[in-house]
Design a protein around this motif. Structure first.
Motif, PDB file in Angstrom:
ATOM      1  N   ARG A  81      -7.297  23.725  24.364  1.00  0.00           N
ATOM      2  CA  ARG A  81      -7.057  24.636  23.247  1.00  0.00           C
ATOM      3  C   ARG A  81      -7.468  26.051  23.619  1.00  0.00           C
ATOM      4  NH1 ARG A  81      -9.607  27.800  20.144  1.00  0.00           N
ATOM      5  NH2 ARG A  81      -8.709  28.385  18.156  1.00  0.00           N
ATOM      6  N   ASP A  82      -8.664  26.194  24.183  1.00  0.00           N
ATOM      7  CA  ASP A  82      -9.129  27.529  24.591  1.00  0.00           C
ATOM      8  C   ASP A  82      -8.179  28.145  25.613  1.00  0.00           C
ATOM      9  OD1 ASP A  82     -11.295  27.143  22.918  1.00  0.00           O
ATOM     10  OD2 ASP A  82     -12.717  26.717  24.547  1.00  0.00           O
ATOM     11  N   ASP A  83      -7.725  27.342  26.573  1.00  0.00           N
ATOM     12  CA  ASP A  83      -6.796  27.841  27.585  1.00  0.00           C
ATOM     13  C   ASP A  83      -5.442  28.189  26.967  1.00  0.00           C
ATOM     14  OD1 ASP A  83      -8.749  27.558  29.478  1.00  0.00           O
ATOM     15  OD2 ASP A  83      -7.813  25.851  30.511  1.00  0.00           O
ATOM     16  N   GLY A  84      -4.984  27.371  26.019  1.00  0.00           N
ATOM     17  CA  GLY A  84      -3.716  27.662  25.347  1.00  0.00           C
ATOM     18  C   GLY A  84      -3.767  28.978  24.596  1.00  0.00           C
ATOM     19  N   VAL A  85      -4.880  29.238  23.932  1.00  0.00           N
ATOM     20  CA  VAL A  85      -5.056  30.506  23.214  1.00  0.00           C
ATOM     21  C   VAL A  85      -5.074  31.657  24.215  1.00  0.00           C
ATOM     22  CG1 VAL A  85      -6.686  31.870  21.836  1.00  0.00           C
ATOM     23  CG2 VAL A  85      -6.197  29.499  21.197  1.00  0.00           C
ATOM     24  N   ALA A  86      -5.840  31.496  25.306  1.00  0.00           N
ATOM     25  CA  ALA A  86      -5.929  32.561  26.315  1.00  0.00           C
ATOM     26  C   ALA A  86      -4.562  32.837  26.941  1.00  0.00           C
ATOM     27  CB  ALA A  86      -6.945  32.185  27.392  1.00  0.00           C
ATOM     28  N   TRP A  87      -3.835  31.784  27.286  1.00  0.00           N
ATOM     29  CA  TRP A  87      -2.500  31.954  27.869  1.00  0.00           C
ATOM     30  C   TRP A  87      -1.580  32.676  26.888  1.00  0.00           C
ATOM     31  CZ3 TRP A  87       2.020  29.456  26.029  1.00  0.00           C
ATOM     32  CH2 TRP A  87       3.157  29.686  26.804  1.00  0.00           C
ATOM     33  N   ALA A  88      -1.598  32.235  25.640  1.00  0.00           N
ATOM     34  CA  ALA A  88      -0.726  32.829  24.625  1.00  0.00           C
ATOM     35  C   ALA A  88      -1.055  34.306  24.401  1.00  0.00           C
ATOM     36  CB  ALA A  88      -0.843  32.052  23.314  1.00  0.00           C
ATOM     37  N   ARG A  89      -2.314  34.635  24.378  1.00  0.00           N
ATOM     38  CA  ARG A  89      -2.740  36.016  24.113  1.00  0.00           C
ATOM     39  C   ARG A  89      -2.477  36.946  25.292  1.00  0.00           C
ATOM     40  NH1 ARG A  89      -7.861  36.555  20.487  1.00  0.00           N
ATOM     41  NH2 ARG A  89      -7.748  38.552  21.525  1.00  0.00           N
ATOM     42  N   ASP A  90      -2.679  36.432  26.514  1.00  0.00           N
ATOM     43  CA  ASP A  90      -2.712  37.333  27.669  1.00  0.00           C
ATOM     44  C   ASP A  90      -1.580  37.166  28.677  1.00  0.00           C
ATOM     45  OD1 ASP A  90      -5.113  38.273  26.600  1.00  0.00           O
ATOM     46  OD2 ASP A  90      -6.287  36.811  27.718  1.00  0.00           O
ATOM     47  N   TYR A  91      -0.821  36.069  28.645  1.00  0.00           N
ATOM     48  CA  TYR A  91       0.159  35.798  29.689  1.00  0.00           C
ATOM     49  C   TYR A  91       1.568  35.500  29.165  1.00  0.00           C
ATOM     50  CZ  TYR A  91      -3.721  35.318  33.000  1.00  0.00           C
ATOM     51  OH  TYR A  91      -4.814  35.543  33.782  1.00  0.00           O
ATOM     52  N   ALA A  92       1.676  34.771  28.087  1.00  0.00           N
ATOM     53  CA  ALA A  92       2.967  34.236  27.635  1.00  0.00           C
ATOM     54  C   ALA A  92       3.922  35.325  27.194  1.00  0.00           C
ATOM     55  CB  ALA A  92       2.749  33.265  26.478  1.00  0.00           C
ATOM     56  N   LEU A 115       8.297  28.076  31.855  1.00  0.00           N
ATOM     57  CA  LEU A 115       6.993  28.684  31.538  1.00  0.00           C
ATOM     58  C   LEU A 115       6.442  29.389  32.780  1.00  0.00           C
ATOM     59  CD1 LEU A 115       5.561  25.720  29.451  1.00  0.00           C
ATOM     60  CD2 LEU A 115       6.695  27.779  28.603  1.00  0.00           C
ATOM     61  N   ARG A 116       7.135  30.419  33.244  1.00  0.00           N
ATOM     62  CA  ARG A 116       6.755  31.112  34.485  1.00  0.00           C
ATOM     63  C   ARG A 116       5.359  31.717  34.411  1.00  0.00           C
ATOM     64  NH1 ARG A 116      12.350  32.470  34.049  1.00  0.00           N
ATOM     65  NH2 ARG A 116      13.523  31.389  35.674  1.00  0.00           N
ATOM     66  N   SER A 117       4.985  32.233  33.245  1.00  0.00           N
ATOM     67  CA  SER A 117       3.672  32.870  33.133  1.00  0.00           C
ATOM     68  C   SER A 117       2.538  31.872  33.288  1.00  0.00           C
ATOM     69  CB  SER A 117       3.549  33.597  31.792  1.00  0.00           C
ATOM     70  OG  SER A 117       3.520  32.672  30.729  1.00  0.00           O
ATOM     71  N   LEU A 118       2.841  30.596  33.136  1.00  0.00           N
ATOM     72  CA  LEU A 118       1.804  29.576  33.285  1.00  0.00           C
ATOM     73  C   LEU A 118       1.302  29.513  34.718  1.00  0.00           C
ATOM     74  CD1 LEU A 118       0.251  27.634  31.548  1.00  0.00           C
ATOM     75  CD2 LEU A 118       2.036  25.943  31.865  1.00  0.00           C
ATOM     76  N   ASP A 124      -4.942  32.310  38.093  1.00  0.00           N
ATOM     77  CA  ASP A 124      -6.123  33.114  37.770  1.00  0.00           C
ATOM     78  C   ASP A 124      -7.289  32.217  37.346  1.00  0.00           C
ATOM     79  OD1 ASP A 124      -4.652  35.369  38.343  1.00  0.00           O
ATOM     80  OD2 ASP A 124      -4.410  35.992  36.244  1.00  0.00           O
ATOM     81  N   LYS A 125      -7.014  31.202  36.571  1.00  0.00           N
ATOM     82  CA  LYS A 125      -8.074  30.295  36.094  1.00  0.00           C
ATOM     83  C   LYS A 125      -8.737  29.563  37.251  1.00  0.00           C
ATOM     84  CE  LYS A 125      -8.746  26.081  33.448  1.00  0.00           C
ATOM     85  NZ  LYS A 125      -9.563  26.049  32.313  1.00  0.00           N
ATOM     86  N   ARG A 126      -7.934  29.126  38.210  1.00  0.00           N
ATOM     87  CA  ARG A 126      -8.462  28.330  39.323  1.00  0.00           C
ATOM     88  C   ARG A 126      -8.852  29.168  40.540  1.00  0.00           C
ATOM     89  NH1 ARG A 126      -3.900  23.553  38.987  1.00  0.00           N
ATOM     90  NH2 ARG A 126      -4.471  22.850  36.910  1.00  0.00           N
ATOM     91  N   ASN A 127      -8.604  30.455  40.476  1.00  0.00           N
ATOM     92  CA  ASN A 127      -8.880  31.342  41.610  1.00  0.00           C
ATOM     93  C   ASN A 127      -8.173  30.889  42.879  1.00  0.00           C
ATOM     94  OD1 ASN A 127     -10.572  33.176  40.197  1.00  0.00           O
ATOM     95  ND2 ASN A 127     -12.230  31.679  40.339  1.00  0.00           N
ATOM     96  N   GLU A 128      -6.973  30.362  42.721  1.00  0.00           N
ATOM     97  CA  GLU A 128      -6.139  29.980  43.853  1.00  0.00           C
ATOM     98  C   GLU A 128      -4.695  29.948  43.389  1.00  0.00           C
ATOM     99  OE1 GLU A 128      -7.741  26.120  44.852  1.00  0.00           O
ATOM    100  OE2 GLU A 128      -6.354  25.102  43.524  1.00  0.00           O
ATOM    101  N   LYS A 129      -3.781  30.176  44.312  1.00  0.00           N
ATOM    102  CA  LYS A 129      -2.364  30.210  43.948  1.00  0.00           C
ATOM    103  C   LYS A 129      -1.900  28.818  43.533  1.00  0.00           C
ATOM    104  CE  LYS A 129       2.137  31.833  45.406  1.00  0.00           C
ATOM    105  NZ  LYS A 129       2.436  32.588  44.237  1.00  0.00           N
ATOM    106  N   VAL A 130      -1.305  28.739  42.364  1.00  0.00           N
ATOM    107  CA  VAL A 130      -0.751  27.491  41.844  1.00  0.00           C
ATOM    108  C   VAL A 130       0.747  27.521  42.095  1.00  0.00           C
ATOM    109  CG1 VAL A 130      -0.312  26.142  39.755  1.00  0.00           C
ATOM    110  CG2 VAL A 130      -2.546  27.191  40.107  1.00  0.00           C
ATOM    111  N   THR A 131       1.248  26.499  42.780  1.00  0.00           N
ATOM    112  CA  THR A 131       2.671  26.474  43.128  1.00  0.00           C
ATOM    113  C   THR A 131       3.450  25.436  42.329  1.00  0.00           C
ATOM    114  OG1 THR A 131       2.216  24.952  44.941  1.00  0.00           O
ATOM    115  CG2 THR A 131       2.250  27.302  45.471  1.00  0.00           C
TER     116      THR A 131
END
Length: 162
Positions: A81-92, A115-118, A124-131
């Motif tokens: 939930r916290d991540d969903g809110v953060a994604w929605a506010r800052d990335y989506a 969902l490209r912004s995901l 950013d969350k994991r501090n590594e490139k997610v492919t």
């Protein structure tokens, strides 16, 4: 010691009709029940004795993947939930957010939106490139929480975007 027991009338009639020794049968049944209860108590004591040492040993066998699996569903939902809110506010984007909110609503889903912004959010969350992104399933505790958090943001902003 004398004890009184109650039995259904039909059973009492069957016992009397066969002239069964009620006292001996009840004593045997009670002995068996006491022995079973004592065995369960011994088993419970056997399991719990030295439990601190067992916990410590087991902690040493947990790697990061296991640790993630052992987290409670409640913790995973809260994090999602916290991540969903953060994604929605800052990335989506608006389209991504509308899509994911409809995905979790159970109503007719919007046309599929990538969902490209995901990718950026998770990188950013994991501090590594997610492919790649795992399959998002609303029944998964983390992703269910994520969808719910994103949906909360969508519900607040949707009318203001028109």
């Amino acid at each position: 010691m004398r004890m009184n027991i109650s039995v259904p009338d039909a059973l009492a009639e069957q016992v009397r009709a066969r002239d069964l020794p009620i006292s001996a049968i009840c004593q045997e049944a009670l002995r068996d029940a006491v022995e079973r209860a004592a065995a369960r108590e011994r088993a419970r004591e056997n399991v719990t004795s030295g439990i601190a040492a067992v916990v410590e040993r087991l902690r040493g066998t947990i790697d990061d993947r296991d640790r993630e699996r052992l987290r409670s569903d409640r913790e995973l939902r809260e994090e999602g939930r916290d991540d969903g809110v953060a994604w929605a506010r800052d990335y989506a984007t608006a389209a991504e957010l509308k899509y994911l909110a409809s995905y979790g609503s159970g109503r007719g889903r919007e046309k599929s939106v990538p969902l490209r912004s995901l990718f950026a959010f998770l990188s950013d969350k994991r501090n590594e490139k997610v492919t790649h992104i795992p399959v998002i399933k609303a029944e998964d505790p983390y992703w269910g929480g994520f969808i719910g958090g994103a949906g909360e943001v969508w519900n607040v902003v949707a009318d203001r975007l028109r």
